[in-house]
Motif scaffolding. Structure first.
Motif, PDB file in Angstrom:
ATOM      1  N   PRO A  24      52.210  26.136  20.981  1.00 34.25           N
ATOM      2  CA  PRO A  24      50.891  26.497  20.494  1.00 34.25           C
ATOM      3  C   PRO A  24      50.742  28.009  20.382  1.00 34.25           C
ATOM      4  CG  PRO A  24      50.766  25.696  22.753  1.00 34.25           C
ATOM      5  CD  PRO A  24      52.172  25.487  22.278  1.00 34.25           C
ATOM      6  N   ALA A  25      50.132  28.473  19.296  1.00 31.85           N
ATOM      7  CA  ALA A  25      49.975  29.900  19.061  1.00 31.85           C
ATOM      8  C   ALA A  25      49.060  30.545  20.092  1.00 31.85           C
ATOM      9  CB  ALA A  25      49.426  30.138  17.652  1.00 31.85           C
ATOM     10  N   SER A  26      48.199  29.770  20.693  1.00 32.42           N
ATOM     11  CA  SER A  26      47.239  30.325  21.641  1.00 32.42           C
ATOM     12  C   SER A  26      47.702  30.213  23.096  1.00 32.42           C
ATOM     13  CB  SER A  26      45.896  29.611  21.473  1.00 32.42           C
ATOM     14  OG  SER A  26      46.056  28.239  21.780  1.00 32.42           O
ATOM     15  N   ALA A  27      48.984  29.957  23.312  1.00 32.53           N
ATOM     16  CA  ALA A  27      49.488  29.820  24.680  1.00 32.53           C
ATOM     17  C   ALA A  27      49.234  31.114  25.450  1.00 32.53           C
ATOM     18  CB  ALA A  27      50.976  29.503  24.667  1.00 32.53           C
ATOM     19  N   ALA A  28      48.695  30.974  26.637  1.00 31.39           N
ATOM     20  CA  ALA A  28      48.384  32.139  27.459  1.00 31.39           C
ATOM     21  C   ALA A  28      49.668  32.752  28.004  1.00 31.39           C
ATOM     22  CB  ALA A  28      47.471  31.721  28.606  1.00 31.39           C
ATOM     23  N   PRO A  29      49.765  34.095  27.993  1.00 39.57           N
ATOM     24  CA  PRO A  29      50.951  34.719  28.571  1.00 39.57           C
ATOM     25  C   PRO A  29      50.974  34.509  30.077  1.00 39.57           C
ATOM     26  CG  PRO A  29      49.301  36.376  28.021  1.00 39.57           C
ATOM     27  CD  PRO A  29      48.789  35.066  27.513  1.00 39.57           C
ATOM     28  N   SER A  30      52.159  34.316  30.642  1.00 40.89           N
ATOM     29  CA  SER A  30      52.228  34.123  32.090  1.00 40.89           C
ATOM     30  C   SER A  30      51.960  35.443  32.822  1.00 40.89           C
ATOM     31  CB  SER A  30      53.573  33.534  32.508  1.00 40.89           C
ATOM     32  OG  SER A  30      54.621  34.408  32.162  1.00 40.89           O
ATOM     33  N   LEU A  31      52.393  36.565  32.258  1.00 43.33           N
ATOM     34  CA  LEU A  31      52.113  37.882  32.819  1.00 43.33           C
ATOM     35  C   LEU A  31      51.051  38.530  31.957  1.00 43.33           C
ATOM     36  CD1 LEU A  31      52.809  40.168  34.824  1.00 43.33           C
ATOM     37  CD2 LEU A  31      54.482  40.962  33.140  1.00 43.33           C
ATOM     38  N   ARG A  32      49.963  38.978  32.594  1.00 44.96           N
ATOM     39  CA  ARG A  32      48.891  39.574  31.802  1.00 44.96           C
ATOM     40  C   ARG A  32      48.081  40.556  32.628  1.00 44.96           C
ATOM     41  NH1 ARG A  32      43.775  37.541  32.373  1.00 44.96           N
ATOM     42  NH2 ARG A  32      43.516  35.751  33.711  1.00 44.96           N
ATOM     43  N   VAL A  33      47.302  41.359  31.924  1.00 43.87           N
ATOM     44  CA  VAL A  33      46.338  42.240  32.570  1.00 43.87           C
ATOM     45  C   VAL A  33      45.173  41.353  32.994  1.00 43.87           C
ATOM     46  CG1 VAL A  33      44.822  44.231  32.315  1.00 43.87           C
ATOM     47  CG2 VAL A  33      47.022  44.175  31.091  1.00 43.87           C
ATOM     48  N   HIS A  34      44.899  41.306  34.274  1.00 46.73           N
ATOM     49  CA  HIS A  34      43.823  40.460  34.790  1.00 46.73           C
ATOM     50  C   HIS A  34      42.475  41.177  34.739  1.00 46.73           C
ATOM     51  CE1 HIS A  34      41.200  38.717  37.891  1.00 46.73           C
ATOM     52  NE2 HIS A  34      41.719  37.573  37.463  1.00 46.73           N
ATOM     53  N   SER A  35      42.434  42.428  35.232  1.00 43.23           N
ATOM     54  CA  SER A  35      41.182  43.164  35.272  1.00 43.23           C
ATOM     55  C   SER A  35      41.457  44.656  35.387  1.00 43.23           C
ATOM     56  CB  SER A  35      40.307  42.682  36.441  1.00 43.23           C
ATOM     57  OG  SER A  35      41.037  42.698  37.642  1.00 43.23           O
ATOM     58  N   VAL A  36      40.412  45.444  35.073  1.00 41.89           N
ATOM     59  CA  VAL A  36      40.514  46.898  35.144  1.00 41.89           C
ATOM     60  C   VAL A  36      39.232  47.444  35.771  1.00 41.89           C
ATOM     61  CG1 VAL A  36      40.808  49.051  33.843  1.00 41.89           C
ATOM     62  CG2 VAL A  36      41.909  46.956  33.020  1.00 41.89           C
ATOM     63  N   GLN A  37      39.392  48.266  36.796  1.00 46.60           N
ATOM     64  CA  GLN A  37      38.297  49.048  37.378  1.00 46.60           C
ATOM     65  C   GLN A  37      38.459  50.432  36.777  1.00 46.60           C
ATOM     66  OE1 GLN A  37      35.823  48.541  40.058  1.00 46.60           O
ATOM     67  NE2 GLN A  37      35.170  50.506  39.237  1.00 46.60           N
ATOM     68  N   TYR A  38      37.608  50.784  35.833  1.00 45.29           N
ATOM     69  CA  TYR A  38      37.754  52.056  35.127  1.00 45.29           C
ATOM     70  C   TYR A  38      36.645  53.023  35.529  1.00 45.29           C
ATOM     71  CZ  TYR A  38      34.314  49.794  32.115  1.00 45.29           C
ATOM     72  OH  TYR A  38      33.205  49.139  31.648  1.00 45.29           O
ATOM     73  N   HIS A  39      36.993  54.250  35.695  1.00 44.18           N
ATOM     74  CA  HIS A  39      36.062  55.351  35.975  1.00 44.18           C
ATOM     75  C   HIS A  39      34.943  54.949  36.935  1.00 44.18           C
ATOM     76  CE1 HIS A  39      33.956  59.078  35.361  1.00 44.18           C
ATOM     77  NE2 HIS A  39      34.891  59.468  34.537  1.00 44.18           N
ATOM     78  N   PRO A  40      35.283  54.695  38.190  1.00 44.15           N
ATOM     79  CA  PRO A  40      34.267  54.290  39.165  1.00 44.15           C
ATOM     80  C   PRO A  40      33.213  55.372  39.366  1.00 44.15           C
ATOM     81  CG  PRO A  40      36.321  54.794  40.253  1.00 44.15           C
ATOM     82  CD  PRO A  40      36.588  54.862  38.784  1.00 44.15           C
ATOM     83  N   ASN A  41      32.041  54.968  39.788  1.00 41.23           N
ATOM     84  CA  ASN A  41      30.927  55.903  39.990  1.00 41.23           C
ATOM     85  C   ASN A  41      31.300  56.986  40.991  1.00 41.23           C
ATOM     86  OD1 ASN A  41      29.217  54.509  38.256  1.00 41.23           O
ATOM     87  ND2 ASN A  41      28.580  53.119  39.868  1.00 41.23           N
ATOM     88  N   GLY A  42      30.835  58.187  40.722  1.00 39.90           N
ATOM     89  CA  GLY A  42      31.074  59.311  41.617  1.00 39.90           C
ATOM     90  C   GLY A  42      31.691  60.472  40.872  1.00 39.90           C
ATOM     91  N   VAL A  43      31.929  61.525  41.580  1.00 40.82           N
ATOM     92  CA  VAL A  43      32.492  62.735  40.992  1.00 40.82           C
ATOM     93  C   VAL A  43      33.945  62.859  41.431  1.00 40.82           C
ATOM     94  CG1 VAL A  43      32.313  65.248  40.876  1.00 40.82           C
ATOM     95  CG2 VAL A  43      30.242  63.851  41.003  1.00 40.82           C
ATOM     96  N   ASN A  44      34.820  63.077  40.478  1.00 45.84           N
ATOM     97  CA  ASN A  44      36.236  63.235  40.780  1.00 45.84           C
ATOM     98  C   ASN A  44      36.473  64.650  41.303  1.00 45.84           C
ATOM     99  OD1 ASN A  44      38.991  63.042  40.929  1.00 45.84           O
ATOM    100  ND2 ASN A  44      39.334  62.975  38.744  1.00 45.84           N
ATOM    101  N   ASP A  45      37.028  64.774  42.487  1.00 47.05           N
ATOM    102  CA  ASP A  45      37.278  66.086  43.090  1.00 47.05           C
ATOM    103  C   ASP A  45      38.642  66.660  42.715  1.00 47.05           C
ATOM    104  OD1 ASP A  45      39.038  64.579  44.575  1.00 47.05           O
ATOM    105  OD2 ASP A  45      38.067  64.952  46.499  1.00 47.05           O
ATOM    106  N   GLY A  46      39.414  65.923  41.894  1.00 45.68           N
ATOM    107  CA  GLY A  46      40.712  66.412  41.438  1.00 45.68           C
ATOM    108  C   GLY A  46      41.846  66.177  42.412  1.00 45.68           C
ATOM    109  N   SER A  47      41.571  65.590  43.569  1.00 49.25           N
ATOM    110  CA  SER A  47      42.613  65.390  44.580  1.00 49.25           C
ATOM    111  C   SER A  47      43.478  64.166  44.317  1.00 49.25           C
ATOM    112  CB  SER A  47      41.974  65.251  45.965  1.00 49.25           C
ATOM    113  OG  SER A  47      41.287  64.015  46.062  1.00 49.25           O
ATOM    114  N   GLY A  48      43.014  63.266  43.489  1.00 49.30           N
ATOM    115  CA  GLY A  48      43.737  62.022  43.248  1.00 49.30           C
ATOM    116  C   GLY A  48      43.255  60.903  44.150  1.00 49.30           C
TER     117      GLY A  48
END
Length: 155
Positions: A24-48
């Protein structure tokens, strides 16, 4: 009559064969990106350290473990992370890729940036195998108050 039955039998065999061979063309990939937490709230201090609150999670729904060596993740601007010798277990195994700095473990690897990777205004995560072929993608747009997205199985 025999000729008609023979033709019908051959046609049915061809139909059954084509139905069982075609995936089936719509078969789900076994390995995939599940979720992303992007740019969380707060100020980046540059430390990593703060950048480690930003992450991408991979999930392996297949039966077998997958060695991610040579697989890449990149954003829409081409910023790329290449996996080393990391094995993601099968049957729901997960690996987190954190944007900041740290020591890699079996379940968490680090991009080793001092800042954020993912664009809060909208971005796209591309997962590619070691041959450069697309495995899965996940994209999102800006939504006020949201900084996390669960990725669809078949984008």
């Amino acid at each position: 009559m025999r000729k008609t039955v023979g033709v019908l039998a051959a046609a049915m065999l061809g139909l059954v064969t084509s139905m069982t061979v075609a995936a089936p063309a719509s078969a789900a990939p076994s390995l995939r990106v599940h979720s992303v937490q992007y740019h969380p709230n707060g100020v980046n201090d540059g430390s990593g350290t703060f950048a480690n609150r930003e992450w991408l999670q991979l999930v392996n729904r297949g039966k077998e473990a997958i060695n991610l060596r040579g697989y890449t993740v990149h954003n829409k601007n081409g910023r790329t992370y290449r996996f080393g010798d990391v094995v993601i277990p099968g049957k729901g195994g997960r690996v987190w890729l954190r944007s900041g700095a740290g020591d890699d473990t079996a379940r968490t690897v680090y991009w080793n940036t001092a800042g954020f990777v993912w664009d809060v205004e909208g971005d796209k995560a591309f997962l590619r195998n070691r041959k450069g072929h697309s495995v899965h993608t996940c994209s999102w747009s800006y939504v006020k108050g949201r900084d996390w997205v669960r990725c669809p199985v078949n984008p």
